[in-house]
Design an enzyme around this catalytic site. Structure first.
Site, mmCIF file in Angstrom:
data_model
loop_
_atom_site.group_PDB
_atom_site.id
_atom_site.type_symbol
_atom_site.label_atom_id
_atom_site.label_comp_id
_atom_site.label_asym_id
_atom_site.label_seq_id
_atom_site.Cartn_x
_atom_site.Cartn_y
_atom_site.Cartn_z
ATOM 1 N N TRP A 37 4.840 -1.325 -22.194
ATOM 2 C CA TRP A 37 5.848 -0.832 -21.657
ATOM 3 C C TRP A 37 5.312 0.425 -21.309
ATOM 4 O O TRP A 37 4.440 1.187 -21.947
ATOM 5 C CB TRP A 37 7.003 -0.626 -22.620
ATOM 6 C CG TRP A 37 8.297 -1.775 -22.536
ATOM 7 C CD1 TRP A 37 9.473 -1.064 -21.890
ATOM 8 C CD2 TRP A 37 8.224 -3.008 -22.741
ATOM 9 N NE1 TRP A 37 10.300 -2.497 -21.772
ATOM 10 C CE2 TRP A 37 9.623 -3.656 -22.251
ATOM 11 C CE3 TRP A 37 7.376 -4.110 -23.144
ATOM 12 C CZ2 TRP A 37 10.112 -4.726 -22.263
ATOM 13 C CZ3 TRP A 37 7.855 -5.114 -23.257
ATOM 14 C CH2 TRP A 37 8.965 -5.791 -22.850
ATOM 15 N N ASN A 38 6.103 1.420 -20.486
ATOM 16 C CA ASN A 38 5.680 2.688 -19.842
ATOM 17 C C ASN A 38 5.732 3.662 -20.992
ATOM 18 O O ASN A 38 4.572 4.234 -21.447
ATOM 19 C CB ASN A 38 6.565 2.991 -18.637
ATOM 20 C CG ASN A 38 5.931 4.299 -17.802
ATOM 21 O OD1 ASN A 38 5.715 5.128 -18.457
ATOM 22 N ND2 ASN A 38 6.207 4.187 -16.708
ATOM 23 N N ASP A 40 6.162 3.628 -24.097
ATOM 24 C CA ASP A 40 5.935 3.361 -25.167
ATOM 25 C C ASP A 40 4.236 3.367 -25.399
ATOM 26 O O ASP A 40 3.721 3.792 -26.445
ATOM 27 C CB ASP A 40 6.221 1.768 -25.654
ATOM 28 C CG ASP A 40 7.469 1.345 -25.888
ATOM 29 O OD1 ASP A 40 8.337 1.273 -24.797
ATOM 30 O OD2 ASP A 40 7.985 0.918 -26.755
ATOM 31 N N GLN A 105 10.356 4.530 -16.017
ATOM 32 C CA GLN A 105 10.937 4.892 -17.333
ATOM 33 C C GLN A 105 10.441 6.234 -17.628
ATOM 34 O O GLN A 105 10.099 7.110 -17.017
ATOM 35 C CB GLN A 105 10.190 3.895 -18.384
ATOM 36 C CG GLN A 105 11.025 3.317 -19.234
ATOM 37 C CD GLN A 105 10.465 2.500 -20.034
ATOM 38 O OE1 GLN A 105 9.270 2.074 -20.459
ATOM 39 N NE2 GLN A 105 11.418 1.666 -21.068
ATOM 40 N N ASP A 163 19.117 1.771 -23.088
ATOM 41 C CA ASP A 163 19.634 0.578 -22.556
ATOM 42 C C ASP A 163 21.205 0.760 -22.846
ATOM 43 O O ASP A 163 21.892 0.555 -21.565
ATOM 44 C CB ASP A 163 19.248 -0.607 -23.093
ATOM 45 C CG ASP A 163 17.654 -0.894 -23.280
ATOM 46 O OD1 ASP A 163 16.889 0.138 -22.606
ATOM 47 O OD2 ASP A 163 17.208 -2.081 -23.210
ATOM 48 N N TRP A 344 21.194 1.794 -28.922
ATOM 49 C CA TRP A 344 21.407 3.092 -28.474
ATOM 50 C C TRP A 344 22.707 3.526 -28.624
ATOM 51 O O TRP A 344 23.011 4.550 -28.064
ATOM 52 C CB TRP A 344 20.755 3.395 -27.151
ATOM 53 C CG TRP A 344 19.365 3.096 -27.088
ATOM 54 C CD1 TRP A 344 18.467 2.027 -26.685
ATOM 55 C CD2 TRP A 344 18.390 4.249 -27.238
ATOM 56 N NE1 TRP A 344 17.107 2.406 -26.796
ATOM 57 C CE2 TRP A 344 17.203 3.738 -27.108
ATOM 58 C CE3 TRP A 344 18.551 5.510 -27.471
ATOM 59 C CZ2 TRP A 344 15.764 4.366 -27.204
ATOM 60 C CZ3 TRP A 344 17.230 6.338 -27.363
ATOM 61 C CH2 TRP A 344 16.014 5.547 -27.666
ATOM 62 N N GLU A 387 11.546 -0.246 -35.216
ATOM 63 C CA GLU A 387 12.200 0.284 -34.038
ATOM 64 C C GLU A 387 12.866 1.331 -34.172
ATOM 65 O O GLU A 387 12.718 2.256 -33.255
ATOM 66 C CB GLU A 387 12.539 -0.858 -33.149
ATOM 67 C CG GLU A 387 12.949 -0.435 -31.802
ATOM 68 C CD GLU A 387 13.485 -1.978 -30.864
ATOM 69 O OE1 GLU A 387 13.646 -2.705 -31.388
ATOM 70 O OE2 GLU A 387 13.459 -1.823 -29.559
HETATM 71 C C1 DGY Z 1 14.461 -4.768 -23.444
HETATM 72 O O1 DGY Z 1 14.288 -6.024 -22.712
HETATM 73 O O2 DGY Z 1 15.185 -4.675 -24.345
HETATM 74 C C2 DGY Z 1 14.281 -3.642 -22.641
HETATM 75 O O3 DGY Z 1 14.620 -2.482 -23.291
HETATM 76 C C3 DGY Z 1 13.990 -3.598 -21.371
HETATM 77 O O4 DGY Z 1 13.131 -2.314 -21.334
#
Ligand code: DGY
Length: 422
Positions: A37-38, A40, A105, A163, A344, A387
């Site tokens: 992931w970008n 990350d 991202q 998200d 989120w 996370e």
């Molecule tokens: C996911 O798959 O939950 C991601 O956030 C997409 O980037």
């Protein structure tokens, strides 16, 4: 009490980075997110730089190896197939040199590249020379295709990394996910569904992916046809900060940074178009409907990270931090849309805290910055490298052994972090 057999927090954090290393890139966590992931990876580079600068550069260079011809750097690079994730490369149909998603991202890579460079300029110069033009082209792609009145827009909720934030509720309600078809989510087999986005959200996420793919991810066509276009504080503030850092790196290399300086001015003006006077806060703005989201989020507080001090934001920050024990929540706890466990829509994220804290410190709010560093460190020490965390109780949520939380520990909260890391 620790004994010699108990690994220290630093050792645990380093072991997480090593354990999530797939050879040249680091997965956010195994199972739930099995690819690169970008943003990350940009945080991973920060963490690696505290003990292995060369590995930090490899992370960033692998990320940039997926850059598209138009300059865009995708949000996911699918280096190796993994059936445990949906939607995979076959659904996205990315058009770059590495199988990828079709959106970007938050561009924090240049900012962490600067930090890594500053930690060891001699060991970093060659890599910097290679990546500078790539970062510049990526930033320019945002300037060319994603601006609205100078603020940076997203074309998919995943593009901001936040998200399911309430920031997008209005824009998401405008999408009728007709024809999206059957699909099987994988995320809810790894994590409690109560901590993840809902089916309502996923139908719209997938519908937007299908639209982008139908348009072959053409920027001009998407600009015209995508109903989801939201000017976003995350993107605007991180790009503004990234342009400042890129300009500094360019100067160190003796490059002409005139176009980057011009972009900084445009973004500074754009950031002010995100000031919602009724909310007295930076807010997301739905470009299609012209409506404010009306949300105080953790992205609102990235203004300091972008180099913008604002007395109104200090007042908001003090209010929010006084009503939850483990700030900064991703959504205002006094709002009826606040949900402390759901991704989120409430939880506290170490990465956002680190960016907010770095900004607070740079703008001279040192007591607030130090307090945030302390509570975030406590959160990770007491509840693990999760996370995200419940902002009221501190309980761990989402995936575990998370790369970016380990990186935040090493680069920002560890009492033994190396000089220059933060
Ligand atoms: C996911 O798959 O939950 C991601 O956030 C997409 O980037």
């Amino acid at each position: 009490m620790t004994n010699q057999m108990t690994p220290t927090m630093d050792e645990q954090a380093r072991a997480i980075l090593r354990g999530n290393d797939r050879g040249g890139y680091t997965v956010p966590t195994s199972g739930l997110y099995p690819y690169q992931w970008n943003w990350d990876s940009a945080f991973a580079a920060w963490g690696f730089a505290t003990f292995d600068v060369a590995r930090a550069w490899v992370e960033i260079e692998t990320l940039l190896s997926g850059q598209w011809d138009n300059g865009m750097v995708p949000h996911i690079l699918f280096h190796r197939p993994d059936p445990g994730y949906f939607p995979g490369p076959d659904v996205w149909g990315g058009v770059g040199p590495v199988p990828s998603s079709g959106i970007s991202q938050p561009p924090v890579a240049a900012s962490f590249a600067r930090r890594v460079y500053d930690m060891d300029p001699d060991a970093s110069r060659e890599a910097l020379v290679r990546i500078f033009p790539k970062l510049k082209a990526w930033h320019q792609w945002f300037m060319d295709w994603r601006l609205d009145q100078g603020a940076v827009c997203i074309t998919h909720p995943w593009e901001a990394g936040r998200d399911n934030t309430p920031d997008w509720d209005g824009a998401m309600a405008g999408i009728d996910p007709v024809g999206v078809g059957d699909y099987t989510r994988r995320d809810t087999s790894h994590v409690d569904p109560a901590m993840r986005p809902t089916k309502y959200d996923y139908d719209r996420y997938i519908w937007l992916v299908q639209l982008g793919r139908r348009l072959n991810w053409g920027d001009a066509a998407l600009l015209k046809q995508n109903p989801f276009r939201v000017a976003d504080p995350t993107m605007t503030f991180t790009l503004l900060r990234a342009q400042r850092d890129l300009a500094a790196l360019g100067r160190a290399l003796g490059e002409d940074v005139g176009s980057i300086d011009a972009a900084i001015q445009e973004l500074e003006a754009g950031a002010e178009t995100l000031w919602n006077p009724d909310l007295a806060c930076y807010d997301a703005r739905d470009v299609r409907s012209g409506k404010w989201a009306g949300c105080v989020s953790n992205a609102s507080f990235l203004n300091w990270y972008a180099g913008i001090d604002h007395p109104g934001m200090v007042a908001q920050y003090d209010r929010i931090t006084s009503i939850c024990k483990y700030p900064v929540p991703s959504h205002d706890p006094s709002s009826d849309r606040f949900d402390p466990k759901r991704y989120w829509r409430g939880p506290t994220w170490g990465i956002m805290n680190a960016l907010i804290g770095l900004g607070l410190e740079e703008c001279g709010h040192t007591d607030r910055a130090e307090a945030l560093r302390q509570t975030t460190g406590e959160l990770i020490r007491d509840h693990g490298f999760a996370e995200y965390f419940d902002p009221l109780t501190g309980r761990a949520a989402g995936g575990g052994t998370f790369t970016w939380t380990a990186a935040v520990w090493l680069g920002w909260t560890s009492p033994s972090r190396p000089k220059g890391a933060s």
